[in-house]
Design an enzyme around this catalytic site. Sequence first.
Site, PDB file in Angstrom:
ATOM      1  N   GLU A 120     -45.845 -24.316   3.241  1.00 41.73           N
ATOM      2  CA  GLU A 120     -45.592 -24.675   4.370  1.00 41.73           C
ATOM      3  C   GLU A 120     -46.028 -26.110   4.976  1.00 41.73           C
ATOM      4  OE1 GLU A 120     -44.517 -20.563   6.491  1.00 41.73           O
ATOM      5  OE2 GLU A 120     -46.430 -21.311   6.668  1.00 41.73           O
TER       6      GLU A 120
HETATM    7  N1  IFG Z   1     -45.962 -17.684   5.906  1.00 39.78           N
HETATM    8  C1  IFG Z   1     -47.353 -18.318   6.184  1.00 39.78           C
HETATM    9  C2  IFG Z   1     -48.491 -17.523   6.422  1.00 39.78           C
HETATM   10  C3  IFG Z   1     -48.107 -16.463   7.758  1.00 39.78           C
HETATM   11  C4  IFG Z   1     -47.020 -15.823   7.367  1.00 39.78           C
HETATM   12  C5  IFG Z   1     -46.521 -14.603   8.610  1.00 39.78           C
HETATM   13  C6  IFG Z   1     -47.189 -17.811   3.761  1.00 39.78           C
HETATM   14  C7  IFG Z   1     -47.700 -18.313   2.199  1.00 39.78           C
HETATM   15  C8  IFG Z   1     -45.749 -16.645   7.206  1.00 39.78           C
HETATM   16  N2  IFG Z   1     -47.489 -18.483   4.745  1.00 39.78           N
HETATM   17  O1  IFG Z   1     -46.792 -16.697   3.881  1.00 39.78           O
HETATM   18  O2  IFG Z   1     -49.297 -18.442   6.754  1.00 39.78           O
HETATM   19  O3  IFG Z   1     -47.918 -17.286   8.864  1.00 39.78           O
HETATM   20  O4  IFG Z   1     -45.941 -13.676   7.900  1.00 39.78           O
END
Ligand code: IFG
Length: 541
Positions: free
Chosen positions: A345
Amino acid sequence: MISEKPGNVLLNLLPVFIFLMMSVLSCTTEPPTPKDLSKENLIPKPVSLTATGSSFRLTDKTGIYVQSPAAGPNELTRIGQYLADKLKPATGFEMLVQATGQAPPSGHIYLAVPSNDPELGEEGYELNITEEQVKLSANTPAGLFRGLQTIRQLLPAAIEREELQPGPWEIATGIIRDYPAYAYRGSMLDVSRHFFGVEDVKRYIDLIAFYKMNAMHLGLSNDQGWRIEIKSWPNLATHGGSTEVGGGKGGYYSQEEYADIVQYAQDRYITIIPEIDMPGHTNAALASYPELNCDGQAPELYTGIKVGFSTLCTRKDITYQFVDDVIRELAALTPGPYIHIGGDETHVTATEDYIYFINKVQDIVNAHGKQMAGWDEITIASLKPTSVAQFWSSADHAKAAVEQGAKIIMSPATKTYLDMQYDSTTALGLHWAAYVEVDSAYIWDPATFVDGVSKEDILGIESPLWSETITNMDEIEYMVFPRLAGHAEIGWTPAADRNWEEYKVRLGHHKARFEAMGVDFYPSGLVPWVEAVSDDMPLKD
Ligand code: IFG
């Protein structure tokens, strides 16, 4: 508290009565109780099992012998002592652990390595139970440790209770030969969004060990918190670790505390994989050192739950001094092969800067003797075959890992994310990926989940618990169990032997084990839960 009222005098004598009854039972010459090993509710389901219809009874005379050329305490006697310690509270038996160079007398538990049995591999074991002996053999100490979990599950659920239970303590006879489908079977605890102390992490490790998992990934840094002391950059923990989602006091592990967690996991043949998420998810670090920011300005600490708004300054030299110092200190504290560098992200990092950054960090991690792991976005960089991509959302990224010869850890958010609500009524968790009920978490096969990714490309499976909405151990347990038991089975048991209709019945019998271990599990309406039977019920005190 001894109560005065005459009516309760009997109650106070109950433990004495039980102890007397147990003593009578333990030296009874009663014939062994017939028991059917094939009716036991083991999770993960073993690869092969042959029942012979009788039972071995633990008594206060039962000891634990460890086949070991070297007399005196060693790794194998430590494993024997782990079992003795697990069995004592409920049985009251002081089980003597002793090393032996030859086959022990009958009536005891016998742990033997190496068994030079190639089919069992690194973590497999053979459990040969007769009326006279429980013999557990394996090629390695880790295999013995996995087999101990099976012994625990073959005893009545009450064995997991901390206070004296009536027994009897019988194990069905037969032979189990068992070994895992995948080498990596783990869970991830995000200690950044909300901080969890050492004792919570140790309990989490105990619970995943019970289901034969062998990897514990710790999310040690994120926008909301930096959770590990780095001596060369002290503000990371003291400032970056001083809060959490919702504005609480946060916290961090000193290097001694982290080393204690690592040792505790290692004693259970569980590898710790530390994650320092970068270049994104770095607000806590950026808030701790202005010089890490491209504009030299440190942002405020962040206590919300947005993602994707932060990035290290990927073209500044000091950034790589920072990364090198952090990885160096962490690698020195981490005996496991992997350092996870996150990489997810990074919505405000230009693609070419991201690729440049990941390639440089991969070299830094390797220079400190570790393999780089990262979320699946890292596959847009140039991965070495020693690096590992953790698939969570992008099939294209997973396929890119295969093309580069990098192994994959399967963590599809729609199946393994333990912060996903069970359904729309779940008070905790999120549902951006999916609502994940217990059946949905179980009904999938990592080897066929992504076209172009086959079993040979997959290191294993991991179920992450992100903690934006999770604040304490009870809430952890509610989201993790019972789904993690199914993930453990997916990582261990061949897909051809897995079937929801059959699995849910075995899972239903683990209610008594969850209760005995004090696990605050989610009682899904999809599982035929079975009440603890009489020998599982705690004594009315
Ligand atoms: N995606 C983010 C996490 C977390 C997650 C919550 C990944 C690799 C959503 N990154 O999953 O940091 O915020 O469900």
